[in-house]
Design a protein around this motif. Structure first.
Motif, mmCIF file in Angstrom:
data_model
loop_
_atom_site.group_PDB
_atom_site.id
_atom_site.type_symbol
_atom_site.label_atom_id
_atom_site.label_comp_id
_atom_site.label_asym_id
_atom_site.label_seq_id
_atom_site.Cartn_x
_atom_site.Cartn_y
_atom_site.Cartn_z
ATOM 1 N N GLN A 1 -15.820 -10.967 -39.474
ATOM 2 C CA GLN A 1 -16.403 -9.624 -39.227
ATOM 3 C C GLN A 1 -15.975 -8.996 -37.916
ATOM 4 O OE1 GLN A 1 -19.079 -8.364 -40.792
ATOM 5 N NE2 GLN A 1 -19.793 -7.093 -39.055
ATOM 6 N N SER A 2 -15.903 -7.918 -37.330
ATOM 7 C CA SER A 2 -15.033 -6.982 -36.376
ATOM 8 C C SER A 2 -16.138 -6.252 -35.669
ATOM 9 C CB SER A 2 -13.577 -6.287 -36.368
ATOM 10 O OG SER A 2 -12.736 -7.962 -36.870
ATOM 11 N N THR A 3 -16.987 -6.691 -36.204
ATOM 12 C CA THR A 3 -17.804 -5.041 -35.323
ATOM 13 C C THR A 3 -19.046 -6.100 -35.164
ATOM 14 O OG1 THR A 3 -18.618 -4.598 -37.289
ATOM 15 C CG2 THR A 3 -17.554 -2.837 -36.506
ATOM 16 N N GLY A 4 -19.609 -5.395 -34.142
ATOM 17 C CA GLY A 4 -21.050 -6.099 -33.656
ATOM 18 C C GLY A 4 -21.308 -7.152 -32.483
ATOM 19 N N ALA A 5 -22.048 -7.431 -31.484
ATOM 20 C CA ALA A 5 -22.239 -9.226 -31.085
ATOM 21 C C ALA A 5 -22.576 -10.214 -31.844
ATOM 22 C CB ALA A 5 -22.902 -8.066 -29.536
ATOM 23 N N PRO A 6 -22.639 -10.987 -32.404
ATOM 24 C CA PRO A 6 -23.109 -11.897 -32.405
ATOM 25 C C PRO A 6 -24.669 -12.140 -31.665
ATOM 26 C CG PRO A 6 -21.761 -12.907 -31.738
ATOM 27 C CD PRO A 6 -21.403 -11.511 -31.941
ATOM 28 N N GLN A 7 -26.014 -12.384 -32.797
ATOM 29 C CA GLN A 7 -27.291 -12.240 -31.993
ATOM 30 C C GLN A 7 -27.507 -14.107 -32.352
ATOM 31 O OE1 GLN A 7 -30.692 -10.275 -33.782
ATOM 32 N NE2 GLN A 7 -29.185 -8.525 -34.506
ATOM 33 N N GLY A 8 -27.703 -14.285 -31.522
ATOM 34 C CA GLY A 8 -27.946 -15.836 -30.603
ATOM 35 C C GLY A 8 -27.195 -16.329 -29.401
ATOM 36 N N CYS A 9 -25.876 -15.666 -29.495
ATOM 37 C CA CYS A 9 -25.283 -15.615 -28.619
ATOM 38 C C CYS A 9 -25.634 -15.216 -27.424
ATOM 39 C CB CYS A 9 -23.916 -15.253 -28.522
ATOM 40 S SG CYS A 9 -22.821 -15.952 -30.113
ATOM 41 N N VAL A 10 -25.531 -16.304 -26.277
ATOM 42 C CA VAL A 10 -25.259 -16.205 -24.655
ATOM 43 C C VAL A 10 -24.888 -14.784 -24.247
ATOM 44 C CG1 VAL A 10 -25.721 -16.567 -22.430
ATOM 45 C CG2 VAL A 10 -25.165 -18.823 -24.232
ATOM 46 N N LEU A 11 -23.805 -14.108 -24.643
ATOM 47 C CA LEU A 11 -23.097 -13.526 -24.094
ATOM 48 C C LEU A 11 -24.206 -12.414 -24.550
ATOM 49 C CD1 LEU A 11 -19.691 -13.193 -23.801
ATOM 50 C CD2 LEU A 11 -21.712 -12.840 -21.761
ATOM 51 N N SER A 12 -24.777 -11.720 -25.858
ATOM 52 C CA SER A 12 -24.760 -10.650 -26.876
ATOM 53 C C SER A 12 -25.961 -9.816 -25.836
ATOM 54 C CB SER A 12 -25.026 -11.340 -28.209
ATOM 55 O OG SER A 12 -24.162 -11.553 -28.668
ATOM 56 N N PRO A 13 -26.348 -9.818 -25.368
ATOM 57 C CA PRO A 13 -27.724 -9.385 -24.332
ATOM 58 C C PRO A 13 -27.422 -8.929 -23.555
ATOM 59 C CG PRO A 13 -28.730 -11.796 -25.188
ATOM 60 C CD PRO A 13 -27.636 -11.527 -25.404
ATOM 61 N N LEU A 14 -26.708 -9.052 -22.965
ATOM 62 C CA LEU A 14 -25.856 -8.565 -21.232
ATOM 63 C C LEU A 14 -25.002 -7.422 -22.184
ATOM 64 C CD1 LEU A 14 -25.601 -8.252 -18.359
ATOM 65 C CD2 LEU A 14 -23.780 -10.619 -18.321
ATOM 66 N N LEU A 15 -23.918 -7.893 -23.230
ATOM 67 C CA LEU A 15 -22.783 -6.952 -23.177
ATOM 68 C C LEU A 15 -23.437 -5.436 -24.140
ATOM 69 C CD1 LEU A 15 -19.951 -9.375 -25.554
ATOM 70 C CD2 LEU A 15 -20.425 -8.043 -23.111
ATOM 71 N N PHE A 16 -24.948 -5.831 -24.783
ATOM 72 C CA PHE A 16 -25.110 -4.391 -24.878
ATOM 73 C C PHE A 16 -26.132 -3.790 -24.232
ATOM 74 C CE2 PHE A 16 -29.060 -2.278 -26.724
ATOM 75 C CZ PHE A 16 -28.202 -1.443 -28.299
ATOM 76 N N THR A 17 -26.494 -4.243 -23.416
ATOM 77 C CA THR A 17 -27.616 -3.566 -22.331
ATOM 78 C C THR A 17 -25.672 -2.833 -21.205
ATOM 79 O OG1 THR A 17 -28.968 -5.054 -21.703
ATOM 80 C CG2 THR A 17 -28.218 -4.142 -19.755
ATOM 81 N N LEU A 18 -24.720 -3.528 -20.920
ATOM 82 C CA LEU A 18 -23.881 -2.795 -20.807
ATOM 83 C C LEU A 18 -23.251 -1.710 -21.339
ATOM 84 C CD1 LEU A 18 -21.438 -5.967 -19.143
ATOM 85 C CD2 LEU A 18 -23.385 -4.020 -17.524
ATOM 86 N N LEU A 19 -23.101 -1.815 -23.194
ATOM 87 C CA LEU A 19 -22.421 -1.384 -23.217
ATOM 88 C C LEU A 19 -23.580 1.118 -23.523
ATOM 89 C CD1 LEU A 19 -20.764 0.301 -26.215
ATOM 90 C CD2 LEU A 19 -22.392 -0.417 -27.447
ATOM 91 N N THR A 20 -25.338 0.173 -23.049
ATOM 92 C CA THR A 20 -25.497 1.338 -22.996
ATOM 93 C C THR A 20 -26.051 2.165 -21.441
ATOM 94 O OG1 THR A 20 -27.773 0.053 -22.870
ATOM 95 C CG2 THR A 20 -26.976 0.895 -25.294
ATOM 96 N N HIS A 21 -25.115 1.109 -21.088
ATOM 97 C CA HIS A 21 -25.741 1.722 -19.623
ATOM 98 C C HIS A 21 -25.560 2.772 -18.999
ATOM 99 C CE1 HIS A 21 -25.822 0.916 -14.744
ATOM 100 N NE2 HIS A 21 -25.049 0.894 -14.680
ATOM 101 N N ASP A 22 -24.631 3.581 -19.380
ATOM 102 C CA ASP A 22 -24.557 4.886 -19.064
ATOM 103 C C ASP A 22 -25.836 5.681 -19.839
ATOM 104 O OD1 ASP A 22 -23.511 4.420 -21.522
ATOM 105 O OD2 ASP A 22 -21.902 5.829 -20.960
ATOM 106 N N ARG A 23 -26.410 5.822 -20.397
ATOM 107 C CA ARG A 23 -27.751 6.095 -21.335
ATOM 108 C C ARG A 23 -28.658 6.509 -20.574
ATOM 109 N NH1 ARG A 23 -27.899 10.124 -23.952
ATOM 110 N NH2 ARG A 23 -28.759 10.801 -22.047
ATOM 111 N N ALA A 24 -28.574 7.553 -19.486
ATOM 112 C CA ALA A 24 -29.811 8.296 -18.659
ATOM 113 C C ALA A 24 -30.174 9.004 -19.301
ATOM 114 C CB ALA A 24 -29.306 7.652 -17.122
#
Length: 576
Positions: free
Chosen positions: A57-80
């Motif tokens: 798998q080369s897409t997505g952030a694995p759920q259950g990992c420590v980094l995943s929630p923060l990585l998704f937040t940073l990805l949507t950071h510019d959506r205002a």
């Protein structure tokens, strides 16, 4: 508009994420490590002990990992929001778009799909309804709390220790109750009263007018009340009348009686003095509170307006019915008074009567919730200040919708002078207040001569009745350990009630009489029991220590240091 993403974490493109991380100033080496972390991940499915074939798998952030929630937040950071009148609220992948419009609502479509318009939804665990009421939240919370209470009862039957039960409550029930607190208090109203509160009339005395409405509130409502109670105590604690002893930390009925006796005995040490005590009784005190008037007084005590509005909503439009066995009357709505049996009611009444104080130093006004005592310290027969304070108190009651019960309001005069004159009667609201020789004040019988014979006689009568049950248990051959526990819980509790008030001033004959009952219990049990001196000494030391550590206590200044500066001087007139 509440937006829902399909498998939001699994659709992250690592290259797009790395570009945005670089724009946020992340160094190149860390970006390279994150890219390597997200690409080329081996993945398989496990069912029981069986595993599927591994895929990469080369897409997505694995759920259950420590980094995943923060990585998704940073990805949507510019959506205002593009427009100042619109707002985008995000909680990781849960997104809500709030738009302010002043025109007719038109259908909305996104990418050719028509957006459904609903009347309610569940957003971040909170039920939102188009009219912003919270009945769905309170109903769901009540159901979840009741389900978890079942397991709490099962654990209790398994004889688990209280600390484990408390941890279970905090981890399951309390977490459910706290999920919607912010939303509920934000609306400043109490919703769905059928779920949260029910008031029935409870029989207390022999007359029909002695039925008292007692609130039977749910676990959910009591938990919310405790939150408001703790908040109100922190705000209003320093502003409360120091002579209000009811339902306050480090205050008790013993403190109220002791302070009253101290005022009396200290004044009687002077020549040409006597004391008049007025024991006042209110007719259904808790049931006569005016919510709007209470809100004004809370505002003056610096309570936030949102809490004031919530309390007003809590006290108004309450459903009330009468229950007798299996029969129930029709429900009626009342908007006055504080329901008895609720967590908040005692403190609300104390705040309601907080401005009822004495303005003359020769008149002391002791309060324990709705039990009010006026102590007139009279010098050379001058009763002007005493009678003026009572007139002002009666006027205050009329303005605050409190009615004095003239049938139960009595007066007692303490005068140790040799030539006692005839005292003029006291009149309140055109009714003459009767004079008594003794009165039961907060569980302690105070006599006109300030002796404890009457009080000790009542204690001995109660103890003799309970000794009968101890003898019956002895006939059933119960072990000494259980008999000793029964003595401590049923008999010694009566003997030591308010012992810090009267034991130090009791005569030797009275103490011997009390000690004979202890020896009688020793013979029945067949084991030695502690004398009354032991609990008296330990309780006096504990109370004195707590009072000296509490500067807000009215007896704090009475425990001053002796000239040696090593030992504190206790109150001479009473037994602190």
């Amino acid at each position: 508009m509440f937006v829902d993403f399909s498998s939001a974490f699994n659709t992250i493109i690592p290259q797009h994420l790395i570009e945005k991380l670089s724009l946020l100033g992340l160094n190149t080496s860390l970006c390279k490590w994150i890219l390597d972390f997200l690409t080329g991940r081996p993945q398989s499915v496990q069912i029981g002990n069986s595993f599927s074939s591994t895929t990469t798998q080369s897409t997505g952030a694995p759920q259950g990992c420590v980094l995943s929630p923060l990585l998704f937040t940073l990805l949507t950071h510019d959506r205002a929001a593009m427009h100042s009148s619109n707002h985008i609220v995000k909680f990781t992948d849960d997104t809500a778009v709030v738009g302010e419009h002043r025109v007719t609502i038109l259908p909305l479509s996104i990418d050719g799909f028509s957006v459904e318009i609903g009347k309610r939804t569940r957003f971040l665990g909170v039920h939102l309804v188009e009219n912003f009421t919270w009945s769905l939240n309170t109903t769901s919370i009540s159901k979840k709390a009741q389900q978890r209470l079942y397991f709490l009862r099962r654990l209790r039957k398994a004889h688990l220790p209280p600390p484990i039960l408390t941890m279970f409550y905090r981890g399951t029930i309390e977490s459910v109750l706290s999920s919607c607190i912010t939303a509920w208090f934000g609306n400043c109203t109490v919703s769905d009263r059928k779920t949260l509160q029910r008031i029935i009339s409870t029989y207390l005395q022999m007359q029909y007018y002695d039925y008292r409405p007692v609130a039977l509130t749910s676990v959910v409502m009591k938990s919310f009340e405790r939150l408001v109670l703790a908040y109100l105590k922190n705000i209003t604690g320093p502003l409360l009348d120091p002579l209000q002893f009811g339902y306050r930390a480090n205050r008790s009925v013993d403190d109220a009686v002791n302070m009253g006796l101290h005022f009396i005995l200290q004044h009687l040490d002077k020549s040409g003095t006597y004391v008049r005590l007025l024991f006042m009784d209110f007719s259904s005190a808790f049931n006569t509170i005016i919510p709007t008037l209470l809100q004004t007084k809370l505002t003056q005590l610096s309570v936030p307006s949102s809490i004031c509005q919530w309390i007003t909503s809590f006290l108004t439009d309450r459903h009330q019915l009468v229950k007798l066995g299996k029969f129930k009357s029709n429900s009626r709505t009342t908007s006055t008074g504080a329901p008895q049996g609720c967590v908040l009611s005692p403190l609300l009444f104390s705040l309601y009567t907080n401005d009822c104080t004495s303005t003359d130093p020769s008149v002391k006004l002791l309060k324990f919730a709705d039990d009010t005592t006026v102590i007139g310290l009279i010098q050379d027969g001058d009763e002007f200040a005493y009678r003026q304070e009572i007139e002002q108190l009666a006027a205050w009651c009329s303005l605050n919708n409190l009615e004095l019960n003239t049938l139960k309001t009595v007066e007692m005069i303490v005068d140790f002078r040799r030539n006692t004159p005839a005292f003029p009667p006291l009149t309140i609201m055109n009714s003459t207040v009767p004079t008594v020789e003794s009165f039961r004040f907060l569980g302690t019988t105070i006599s006109q001569d300030l002796k404890w014979d009457t009080h000790i006689d009542s204690i001995i009568k109660k103890v003799q009745q309970r000794l009968y049950f101890l003898r019956q248990l002895r006939k059933f051959n119960l072990p000494q350990e259980l008999l000793t526990h029964f003595y401590s819980a049923v008999i010694e509790s009566v003997l030591c009630t308010s012992i810090t008030v009267w034991f130090g001033s009791a005569t030797k004959s009275d103490i011997r009489t009390l000690q004979r009952t202890v020896r009688t219990a020793e013979r029945i049990i067949g084991a030695p029991l502690p004398t009354l001196q032991e609990p008296y000494t330990s309780r006096v030391r504990k109370r004195a220590q707590k009072i000296t550590l509490d500067p807000s206590h009215p007896g704090h200044l009475l425990h001053d240091l002796l000239p040696s500066a090593r030992i504190r001087r206790g109150i001479v007139s009473i037994s602190f």
